[in-house]
Enzyme design. Structure first.
Site, PDB file in Angstrom:
ATOM      1  N   TYR A   1       0.803  -1.221   0.000  1.00  0.00           N
ATOM      2  CA  TYR A   1       0.000   0.000   0.000  1.00  0.00           C
ATOM      3  C   TYR A   1       0.836   1.271   0.000  1.00  0.00           C
ATOM      4  O   TYR A   1       0.293   2.360  -0.076  1.00  0.00           O
ATOM      5  CB  TYR A   1      -0.934   0.017   1.222  1.00  0.00           C
ATOM      6  CG  TYR A   1      -2.162  -0.841   1.029  1.00  0.00           C
ATOM      7  CD1 TYR A   1      -2.082  -2.219   1.147  1.00  0.00           C
ATOM      8  CD2 TYR A   1      -3.396  -0.266   0.738  1.00  0.00           C
ATOM      9  CE1 TYR A   1      -3.211  -3.010   0.972  1.00  0.00           C
ATOM     10  CE2 TYR A   1      -4.526  -1.046   0.567  1.00  0.00           C
ATOM     11  CZ  TYR A   1      -4.430  -2.416   0.684  1.00  0.00           C
ATOM     12  OH  TYR A   1      -5.543  -3.187   0.511  1.00  0.00           O
TER      13      TYR A   1
ATOM     14  N   LYS B   1       3.729 -14.991   5.487  1.00  0.00           N
ATOM     15  CA  LYS B   1       4.144 -15.990   4.489  1.00  0.00           C
ATOM     16  C   LYS B   1       5.662 -16.095   4.538  1.00  0.00           C
ATOM     17  O   LYS B   1       6.372 -15.746   3.586  1.00  0.00           O
ATOM     18  CB  LYS B   1       3.623 -15.538   3.106  1.00  0.00           C
ATOM     19  CG  LYS B   1       3.791 -16.536   1.982  1.00  0.00           C
ATOM     20  CD  LYS B   1       2.832 -17.701   2.025  1.00  0.00           C
ATOM     21  CE  LYS B   1       3.123 -18.660   0.882  1.00  0.00           C
ATOM     22  NZ  LYS B   1       2.403 -19.945   1.015  1.00  0.00           N
TER      23      LYS B   1
ATOM     24  N   ASP C   1      -2.091 -18.691   3.617  1.00  0.00           N
ATOM     25  CA  ASP C   1      -2.942 -19.609   2.842  1.00  0.00           C
ATOM     26  C   ASP C   1      -3.623 -20.616   3.769  1.00  0.00           C
ATOM     27  O   ASP C   1      -4.821 -20.889   3.651  1.00  0.00           O
ATOM     28  CB  ASP C   1      -2.140 -20.290   1.716  1.00  0.00           C
ATOM     29  CG  ASP C   1      -0.777 -20.801   2.139  1.00  0.00           C
ATOM     30  OD1 ASP C   1      -0.355 -20.538   3.299  1.00  0.00           O
ATOM     31  OD2 ASP C   1      -0.113 -21.469   1.327  1.00  0.00           O
TER      32      ASP C   1
ATOM     33  N   ASP D   1      -5.975  -7.090   4.296  1.00  0.00           N
ATOM     34  CA  ASP D   1      -7.081  -6.647   3.449  1.00  0.00           C
ATOM     35  C   ASP D   1      -7.880  -7.859   2.975  1.00  0.00           C
ATOM     36  O   ASP D   1      -9.113  -7.867   3.013  1.00  0.00           O
ATOM     37  CB  ASP D   1      -6.528  -5.877   2.246  1.00  0.00           C
ATOM     38  CG  ASP D   1      -7.636  -5.456   1.306  1.00  0.00           C
ATOM     39  OD1 ASP D   1      -8.649  -4.928   1.798  1.00  0.00           O
ATOM     40  OD2 ASP D   1      -7.499  -5.674   0.089  1.00  0.00           O
TER      41      ASP D   1
ATOM     42  N   ASP E   1     -11.877  -9.484   4.501  1.00  0.00           N
ATOM     43  CA  ASP E   1     -13.102  -9.660   3.714  1.00  0.00           C
ATOM     44  C   ASP E   1     -13.624 -11.092   3.869  1.00  0.00           C
ATOM     45  O   ASP E   1     -14.835 -11.324   3.924  1.00  0.00           O
ATOM     46  CB  ASP E   1     -12.878  -9.315   2.245  1.00  0.00           C
ATOM     47  CG  ASP E   1     -13.206  -7.853   1.953  1.00  0.00           C
ATOM     48  OD1 ASP E   1     -13.216  -7.047   2.908  1.00  0.00           O
ATOM     49  OD2 ASP E   1     -13.466  -7.519   0.780  1.00  0.00           O
TER      50      ASP E   1
HETATM   51  C1  IPM Z   1     -10.494  -1.826   3.069  1.00  0.00           C
HETATM   52  C2  IPM Z   1     -10.672  -1.471   1.606  1.00  0.00           C
HETATM   53  C3  IPM Z   1      -9.545  -0.545   1.158  1.00  0.00           C
HETATM   54  C4  IPM Z   1      -8.225  -1.267   1.329  1.00  0.00           C
HETATM   55  C5  IPM Z   1      -9.699  -0.024  -0.292  1.00  0.00           C
HETATM   56  C6  IPM Z   1     -11.037   0.634  -0.520  1.00  0.00           C
HETATM   57  C7  IPM Z   1      -8.582   0.897  -0.663  1.00  0.00           C
HETATM   58  O1  IPM Z   1     -10.736  -2.614   0.827  1.00  0.00           O
HETATM   59  O2  IPM Z   1     -10.578  -0.922   3.912  1.00  0.00           O
HETATM   60  O3  IPM Z   1     -10.273  -2.987   3.401  1.00  0.00           O
HETATM   61  O4  IPM Z   1      -7.783  -1.979   0.421  1.00  0.00           O
HETATM   62  O5  IPM Z   1      -7.637  -1.131   2.390  1.00  0.00           O
HETATM   63 MN    MN Z   2     -10.560  -4.433   1.959  1.00  0.00          MN
END
Ligand code: IPM
Ligand code: MN
Length: 353
Positions: free
Chosen positions: A134, A188, A221, A245, A249
Site C-alpha cells: 500500500y 508468508k 494460505d 485486506d 473480507d
Molecule cells: C479496506 C478497503 C480498502 C483497502 C480499499 C477501498 C482501498 O478494501 O478498507 O479494506 O484496500 O484497504
Molecule cells: Mn478491503
C-alpha cells in the site's frame, strides 16, 4: 466529544444518519455530550470541484476526537481515485497504523459456514495499515510495449511492524479471552523471506514481553482454510496490510457480510485521530431507498465510542445490536433483516438500556 462525519457517497449518508441517531440516544443514557461536524468529501464533491481533500481538511479532521466515515465510491469516478485520494490518504496522513476488524457473528445472523454459531465466530484481526504494497512505491518501464515491466514494492519497516505487533499483544491481553489469550501472526515466511522474516523476528522479540499471551503463527494460505473450517481456533490475528485486506473480507462474510461488518483505522498514540467505518461500500443503486442494513454503521459507531473515551457507551451499543439481531430479525439475511434502514436504527435505539 467532537465527532467528524464524512457521510460520503451513495448510501453512506443514510447509514451514517442511523449511526448518529444511536450516538444521540446513547449519549443521553450515558450522560455525555458531543458535537458533530460534517465534511462533504467524496465522489460528488470531487466531480463538482475536482478536489478530494481540500486544503486544511486534514487539520480540521485532526482537531476532532474521532472520525466517522459512511462510504466512498461513485459510479462516475474511476475506481482507485477516491480510494487512494481519500481513504488511503487519510490513513497515511493521520498515521492510523492499526486497522481493526472484529469478526463477530451476531446472534440471529446467518453465516455461510455450516454448523457454526456466534460462540464459534468471534475473533479480531489487527491489520497493519500504513506499509506493505500500500505504500505506493513502484513504476513502469516500457509501458504499453511488449517488453513492459511493472514493479510494486512491498515495504516493511521495523518500526512499522513493531508498533502494530506490540499494539496487538496489548489488545490480546486486554481482550482476555476466557478460552485463552492467543495472538496468531499471519504471514508468508516460507516465501517472503525478507519482509516477513522481519515480521517474524519482531514478533518473537515482542512476544517475550507478553508471556501470558500464546504467540502463534499461521501461513496466510493455511489461515484462509482454517478461518472457514475452524474459526473458533482464533482469538486475535495480527497481519500485514495486504494479507489483512484479503483475510478481513473473508472474515466479513463469515460474520454475515457487508450489512454487519465494521472496522476502525486507529492511531493509538496520544493525540492521534482514529476513523471508523462500515465495511459495505456506497451501494449506489440502492441510494435513497432506505433498504441498506445500518448495523455495520452502528457497529462502527460502537467501535468509535469504545476507542474514543466512551467505552461504556460502546459496550451498550454493542449489546443493543446483539439484542436486536437476536430477537427482532424478520429475515436471517443480514442484508436487510426484513426492515428498512431507519427501522433498524430505531430498534437499536429502543434496545439501548
Ligand atoms: C479496506 C478497503 C480498502 C483497502 C480499499 C477501498 C482501498 O478494501 O478498507 O479494506 O484496500 O484497504
Ligand atoms: Mn478491503
Amino acid at each position: 466529544m467532537k465527532v467528524a462525519t464524512i457521510p460520503g457517497d451513495g448510501t453512506g449518508p443514510e447509514v451514517t444518519a442511523e449511526a448518529i441517531k444511536v450516538l444521540e440516544a446513547v449519549s443521553k443514557i450515558e450522560g455525555f455530550t458531543y458535537e458533530t461536524q460534517e465534511f462533504d468529501f467524496g465522489g460528488e464533491r470531487y466531480l463538482k470541484t475536482g478536489e478530494i481533500l481540500p486544503e486544511g481538511a486534514v487539520d480540521a479532521l485532526k482537531a476532532c476526537d474521532a472520525i466517522f466515515l459512511g462510504a466512498v465510491g461513485h459510479p462516475d469516478v474511476q475506481p482507485g481515485i477516491l480510494e487512494k485520494g481519500l481513504l488511503l490518504e487519510l490513513r497515511f496522513q493521520m498515521d492510523q497504523y492499526i486497522n481493526l476488524r472484529p469478526v463477530r457473528l451476531y446472534p440471529g445472523v446467518e453465516t455461510p459456514l455450516a454448523g457454526k454459531g456466534p460462540e464459534d465466530i468471534d475473533f479480531v484481526v489487527v491489520r497493519e495499515n500504513t506499509e506493505d504494497m500500500y505504500c505506493g512505491i513502484g513504476g513502469f518501464l516500457k509501458k504499453n510495449t511488449p517488453d513492459e515491466v511493472a514493479s510494486q514494492t512491498a515495504l516493511y519497516t521495523r518500526k512499522g511492524c513493531e508498533r502494530c505487533i506490540r499494539w496487538a499483544f496489548e489488545f490480546t491481553q486486554k481482550r482476555n479471552n476466557p478460552k485463552g489469550k492467543q495472538l496468531t501472526l499471519v504471514a508468508k515466511t516460507n516465501v517472503l523471506t525478507y519482509g516477513h522474516d522481519l515480521w517474524w523476528r519482531t514478533f518473537q522479540d515482542v512476544a517475550r514481553e507478553y508471556p501470558d499471551v500464546k504467540a502463534d503463527y499461521n501461513h496466510v494460505d493455511a489461515c484462509c482454510m482454517w478461518m472457514v473450517k475452524n474459526p473458533e481456533y482464533y482469538d486475535v490475528i495480527v497481519t500485514t496490510n495486504m494479507f489483512g485486506d484479503i483475510i478481513t473480507d473473508l472474515g466479513g462474510i463469515l460474520q454475515g457480510g457487508m450489512g454487519v461488518a465494521a472496522g476502525g483505522n486507529i492511531n493509538p498514540d496520544a493525540g492521534g485521530t482514529s476513523m471508523f467505518e462500515p465495511m459495505g461500500g456506497s451501494a449506489p443503486k440502492y441510494t435513497g431507498q432506505n433498504v441498506i442494513n445500518p448495523i455495520a454503521a452502528i457497529s462502527a459507531m460502537a467501535m468509535l465510542l469504545e476507542h474514543s473515551g466512551q467505552p461504556a457507551a460502546g459496550a451498550k451499543v454493542l449489546e443493543a445490536i446483539q439484542s436486536v439481531t437476536g430477537t427482532k430479525m424478520k429475515s436471517q439475511n443480514a442484508g436487510r433483516m426484513g426492515y428498512s434502514t431507519t427501522e433498524v436504527g430505531d430498534l437499536v435505539c429502543e434496545a439501548l438500556k
